[in-house]
Scaffold this motif. Sequence first.
Motif, PDB file in Angstrom:
ATOM      1  N   GLU A   1     -13.320  17.827 -20.905  1.00  0.00           N
ATOM      2  CA  GLU A   1     -13.838  17.940 -22.276  1.00  0.00           C
ATOM      3  C   GLU A   1     -15.350  17.808 -22.299  1.00  0.00           C
ATOM      4  N   GLY A   2     -15.885  16.922 -21.491  1.00  0.00           N
ATOM      5  CA  GLY A   2     -17.336  16.758 -21.425  1.00  0.00           C
ATOM      6  C   GLY A   2     -18.025  17.976 -20.842  1.00  0.00           C
ATOM      7  N   ALA A   3     -17.427  18.558 -19.808  1.00  0.00           N
ATOM      8  CA  ALA A   3     -18.005  19.770 -19.216  1.00  0.00           C
ATOM      9  C   ALA A   3     -17.966  20.931 -20.192  1.00  0.00           C
ATOM     10  N   LEU A   4     -16.882  21.057 -20.942  1.00  0.00           N
ATOM     11  CA  LEU A   4     -16.792  22.115 -21.947  1.00  0.00           C
ATOM     12  C   LEU A   4     -17.829  21.910 -23.056  1.00  0.00           C
TER      13      LEU A   4
ATOM     14  N   MET B   1     -17.477   1.808 -32.903  1.00  0.00           N
ATOM     15  CA  MET B   1     -18.908   2.129 -32.911  1.00  0.00           C
ATOM     16  C   MET B   1     -19.142   3.596 -32.550  1.00  0.00           C
ATOM     17  N   GLY B   2     -18.343   4.113 -31.618  1.00  0.00           N
ATOM     18  CA  GLY B   2     -18.434   5.522 -31.270  1.00  0.00           C
ATOM     19  C   GLY B   2     -18.067   6.417 -32.442  1.00  0.00           C
ATOM     20  N   ILE B   3     -17.017   6.037 -33.177  1.00  0.00           N
ATOM     21  CA  ILE B   3     -16.613   6.815 -34.349  1.00  0.00           C
ATOM     22  C   ILE B   3     -17.690   6.773 -35.417  1.00  0.00           C
ATOM     23  N   SER B   4     -18.257   5.602 -35.652  1.00  0.00           N
ATOM     24  CA  SER B   4     -19.291   5.500 -36.696  1.00  0.00           C
ATOM     25  C   SER B   4     -20.531   6.297 -36.315  1.00  0.00           C
ATOM     26  N   LYS B   5     -20.922   6.303 -35.064  1.00  0.00           N
ATOM     27  CA  LYS B   5     -22.062   7.104 -34.620  1.00  0.00           C
ATOM     28  C   LYS B   5     -21.754   8.596 -34.727  1.00  0.00           C
ATOM     29  N   PHE B   6     -20.530   8.973 -34.366  1.00  0.00           N
ATOM     30  CA  PHE B   6     -20.128  10.373 -34.446  1.00  0.00           C
ATOM     31  C   PHE B   6     -20.150  10.877 -35.881  1.00  0.00           C
ATOM     32  N   MET B   7     -19.678  10.059 -36.812  1.00  0.00           N
ATOM     33  CA  MET B   7     -19.603  10.503 -38.205  1.00  0.00           C
ATOM     34  C   MET B   7     -20.935  10.416 -38.934  1.00  0.00           C
ATOM     35  N   SER B   8     -21.839   9.570 -38.457  1.00  0.00           N
ATOM     36  CA  SER B   8     -23.100   9.403 -39.176  1.00  0.00           C
ATOM     37  C   SER B   8     -24.201  10.321 -38.681  1.00  0.00           C
ATOM     38  N   ASN B   9     -24.082  10.886 -37.492  1.00  0.00           N
ATOM     39  CA  ASN B   9     -25.165  11.686 -36.929  1.00  0.00           C
ATOM     40  C   ASN B   9     -24.659  13.066 -36.556  1.00  0.00           C
ATOM     41  N   TRP B  10     -24.898  14.034 -37.422  1.00  0.00           N
ATOM     42  CA  TRP B  10     -24.495  15.408 -37.177  1.00  0.00           C
ATOM     43  C   TRP B  10     -25.687  16.308 -36.933  1.00  0.00           C
ATOM     44  N   ASN B  11     -26.871  15.750 -36.709  1.00  0.00           N
ATOM     45  CA  ASN B  11     -28.061  16.577 -36.560  1.00  0.00           C
ATOM     46  C   ASN B  11     -28.121  17.275 -35.212  1.00  0.00           C
ATOM     47  N   HIS B  12     -27.825  16.584 -34.152  1.00  0.00           N
ATOM     48  CA  HIS B  12     -27.932  17.139 -32.807  1.00  0.00           C
ATOM     49  C   HIS B  12     -26.554  17.233 -32.165  1.00  0.00           C
TER      50      HIS B  12
ATOM     51  N   SER C   1     -21.509  10.495 -28.260  1.00  0.00           N
ATOM     52  CA  SER C   1     -20.614   9.573 -28.960  1.00  0.00           C
ATOM     53  C   SER C   1     -19.144   9.887 -28.663  1.00  0.00           C
ATOM     54  N   LEU C   2     -18.804  11.165 -28.495  1.00  0.00           N
ATOM     55  CA  LEU C   2     -17.433  11.510 -28.103  1.00  0.00           C
ATOM     56  C   LEU C   2     -17.102  10.981 -26.708  1.00  0.00           C
ATOM     57  N   GLU C   3     -18.038  11.086 -25.790  1.00  0.00           N
ATOM     58  CA  GLU C   3     -17.813  10.565 -24.439  1.00  0.00           C
ATOM     59  C   GLU C   3     -17.738   9.037 -24.440  1.00  0.00           C
ATOM     60  N   PHE C   4     -18.485   8.398 -25.311  1.00  0.00           N
ATOM     61  CA  PHE C   4     -18.416   6.940 -25.429  1.00  0.00           C
ATOM     62  C   PHE C   4     -17.041   6.510 -25.925  1.00  0.00           C
ATOM     63  N   MET C   5     -16.490   7.254 -26.882  1.00  0.00           N
ATOM     64  CA  MET C   5     -15.144   6.944 -27.360  1.00  0.00           C
ATOM     65  C   MET C   5     -14.108   7.179 -26.259  1.00  0.00           C
ATOM     66  N   ALA C   6     -14.275   8.253 -25.490  1.00  0.00           N
ATOM     67  CA  ALA C   6     -13.349   8.523 -24.392  1.00  0.00           C
ATOM     68  C   ALA C   6     -13.428   7.431 -23.332  1.00  0.00           C
ATOM     69  N   LEU C   7     -14.620   6.946 -23.057  1.00  0.00           N
ATOM     70  CA  LEU C   7     -14.785   5.873 -22.073  1.00  0.00           C
ATOM     71  C   LEU C   7     -14.144   4.573 -22.547  1.00  0.00           C
TER      72      LEU C   7
END
Length: 98
Positions: free
Chosen positions: A70-73, A18-29, A36-42
């Motif tokens: 990575e999140g802080a960066l 689900m994190g990957i699908s959200k990451f790939m589908s939403n590039w606006n913000h 979504s990257l932090e959700f995948m890491a979690l």
Amino acid sequence: MLSMLQTTSFLFIFMFLMGISKFMSNWNHILSTLISLEFMALSLFFMFAMGGTYNELYISLFYLAIAVCEGALGLSMLVLFTRDKGDDMLSTKNLPVW
């Protein structure tokens, strides 16, 4: 009948997908891609933590430290981009090639 370990493994794999699908589908913000990257890491951290042995717990804590860095960066890049461009919309900006 699925065992408890199989059920939790399926849940964490589903979370990662689900994190990957959200990451790939939403590039606006930028912020939504960072979330979504932090959700995948979690979800990966939860998979590592479910292992149970001492070595896997050590690796999961090391992975968690890397994910926090990575999140802080990512947040610092978000602040810099917002200060420079005015907002975090990627679709309306021409990004320079460095």
